[in-house]
Design an enzyme around this catalytic site. Structure first.
Site, PDB file in Angstrom:
ATOM      1  N   ASP A   1       0.831  -1.209   0.000  1.00  0.00           N
ATOM      2  CA  ASP A   1       0.000   0.000   0.000  1.00  0.00           C
ATOM      3  C   ASP A   1       0.868   1.261   0.000  1.00  0.00           C
ATOM      4  O   ASP A   1       1.992   1.250   0.501  1.00  0.00           O
ATOM      5  CB  ASP A   1      -0.916  -0.026   1.236  1.00  0.00           C
TER       6      ASP A   1
ATOM      7  N   ASN B   1     -11.099  -2.450  -5.148  1.00  0.00           N
ATOM      8  CA  ASN B   1     -10.355  -1.451  -5.920  1.00  0.00           C
ATOM      9  C   ASN B   1     -11.051  -1.048  -7.234  1.00  0.00           C
ATOM     10  O   ASN B   1     -10.670  -0.049  -7.856  1.00  0.00           O
ATOM     11  CB  ASN B   1      -8.917  -1.913  -6.194  1.00  0.00           C
TER      12      ASN B   1
HETATM   13  C1  IPE Z   1      -5.422  -2.688  -0.076  1.00  0.00           C
HETATM   14  O1  IPE Z   1      -5.105  -1.345  -0.227  1.00  0.00           O
HETATM   15  C2  IPE Z   1      -5.393  -3.382  -1.402  1.00  0.00           C
HETATM   16  C3  IPE Z   1      -4.088  -3.515  -2.043  1.00  0.00           C
HETATM   17  C4  IPE Z   1      -2.941  -3.153  -1.536  1.00  0.00           C
HETATM   18  C5  IPE Z   1      -4.114  -4.120  -3.348  1.00  0.00           C
HETATM   19  P1  IPE Z   1      -6.219  -0.221  -0.369  1.00  0.00           P
HETATM   20  O2  IPE Z   1      -5.508   1.070  -0.463  1.00  0.00           O
HETATM   21  O3  IPE Z   1      -7.164  -0.577  -1.463  1.00  0.00           O
HETATM   22  O4  IPE Z   1      -7.010  -0.356   1.011  1.00  0.00           O
HETATM   23  P2  IPE Z   1      -7.874   0.733   1.789  1.00  0.00           P
HETATM   24  O5  IPE Z   1      -8.816   1.326   0.810  1.00  0.00           O
HETATM   25  O6  IPE Z   1      -6.912   1.739   2.318  1.00  0.00           O
HETATM   26  O7  IPE Z   1      -8.532  -0.038   2.886  1.00  0.00           O
HETATM   27  C1  IPE Z   2      -1.729   0.277  -3.261  1.00  0.00           C
HETATM   28  O1  IPE Z   2      -1.477   1.619  -3.305  1.00  0.00           O
HETATM   29  C2  IPE Z   2      -1.932  -0.322  -4.616  1.00  0.00           C
HETATM   30  C3  IPE Z   2      -3.332  -0.703  -4.907  1.00  0.00           C
HETATM   31  C4  IPE Z   2      -4.315  -0.665  -4.070  1.00  0.00           C
HETATM   32  C5  IPE Z   2      -3.621  -1.145  -6.256  1.00  0.00           C
HETATM   33  P1  IPE Z   2      -2.653   2.704  -3.239  1.00  0.00           P
HETATM   34  O2  IPE Z   2      -3.067   3.029  -4.628  1.00  0.00           O
HETATM   35  O3  IPE Z   2      -3.754   2.235  -2.373  1.00  0.00           O
HETATM   36  O4  IPE Z   2      -1.904   3.928  -2.598  1.00  0.00           O
HETATM   37  P2  IPE Z   2      -2.514   4.950  -1.551  1.00  0.00           P
HETATM   38  O5  IPE Z   2      -3.032   4.161  -0.393  1.00  0.00           O
HETATM   39  O6  IPE Z   2      -3.600   5.705  -2.241  1.00  0.00           O
HETATM   40  O7  IPE Z   2      -1.352   5.820  -1.172  1.00  0.00           O
HETATM   41 MG    MG Z   3      -4.127   2.447  -0.399  1.00  0.00          MG
END
Ligand code: IPE
Ligand code: IPE
Ligand code: MG
Length: 252
Positions: A30, A78
């Site tokens: 993340d 997502n």
């Molecule tokens: C969790 O991250 C999913 C992945 C890393 C693929 P998210 O960024 O989607 O999770 P939330 O929305 O902060 O819970």
């Molecule tokens: C994790 O990074 C990757 C996916 C969920 C695909 P994020 O896209 O959630 O990054 P932040 O949390 O917005 O920084």
């Molecule tokens: Mg995230």
């Protein structure tokens, strides 16, 4: 379901790691968006940087005694992101698989995907199948990529298959116990994770490996995924070895 073993024949390993380091590490990668934002760049720039980090982390596993690495690439939630970001991620996954295919195969890495493939585009699904087939004979690091994965969705899909086996007479409801359901999960050939790492400072699991992580140790670290290094991975694996895992029992 990965592989073609029928759930009633497959054996899910649930025994804890016998060694002091984690045998199975699962990572919620993340923070890509915030990493890009901090640089005044679009979110996809962060996702590309994040994808480039994966190779180093996969390659450090043998040296750390990590046999299984499971990474969360895209959750069932997502899809709620903008169409631009979702399309960009799907195209990144296609690119990543094509680009890394040979290196993964040569480094003796076996790749599996977990999650529901139904919603993924045909081109991506074909590449996922190809990578799984190409690496299926490899017995080095067992890399599992969670793509369109959600723990609740996985349990629901598993329950559907289990119910079908009951309805068609292959399974007696009286025989259903806590060893039964994991045989129907996408992860049925994997041991449970010993250590779950989440980068980016969020202390939640966001629907990742819900059933499997019942006794996992967690590490929530502030590093954003594109900055995560093999040194930090080594540090977390070493501190795991110092934890006292009791699995509900008391120390004797
Ligand atoms: C969790 O991250 C999913 C992945 C890393 C693929 P998210 O960024 O989607 O999770 P939330 O929305 O902060 O819970
Ligand atoms: C994790 O990074 C990757 C996916 C969920 C695909 P994020 O896209 O959630 O990054 P932040 O949390 O917005 O920084
Ligand atoms: Mg995230």
């Amino acid at each position: 379901m990965p592989g073609d073993v029928h759930p009633l024949e497959g054996a899910a390993g649930t025994e804890p790691a016998a060694r002091s380091g984690p045998r199975h590490v699962a990572i919620i990668m993340d923070g890509n968006g915030r990493w890009a934002q901090a640089r005044g760049r679009p979110r996809l720039f962060g996702h590309h940087a994040g994808a480039r980090r994966v190779r180093e982390i996969v390659e450090c596993c043998p040296g750390l005694g990590v046999k299984y690495l499971t990474i969360f690439a895209f959750s069932t939630e997502n899809w709620k992101r903008t169409q631009t970001e979702v399309a960009g991620l799907m195209s990144l996954f296609r690119r990543y698989i094509s680009k890394e295919m040979n290196a993964l195969a040569e480094r003796n890495v076996r790749v599996r995907f977990i999650g529901d493939r139904v919603r993924l585009d045909e081109k991506l699904k074909a590449l996922m199948d190809k990578l799984e087939r190409k690496t299926e004979g490899n017995d080095g690091t067992q890399l599992t990529i969670a793509l369109n994965y959600g723990g609740r969705d996985e349990v629901a899909r598993a329950t559907k298959r289990l119910a079908r086996d009951v309805a068609e007479g292959r399974l007696n409801p009286e025989d259903v116990d806590q060893e039964t359901l994991p045989r129907y999960l996408d992860t049925h050939v994997l041991p449970d994770p010993d250590l779950v790492i989440r980068t980016s400072g969020e202390a939640r699991i966001s629907n990742f490996l819900l059933w499997q992580s019942a006794y996992a140790e967690y590490e929530f670290i502030d590093t954003l995924w594109p900055d995560f290094t093999s040194e930090e991975m080594a540090r977390l694996c070493n501190s795991f070895g110092r934890r006292d895992r009791r699995f509900g029992a008391i120390k004797t």
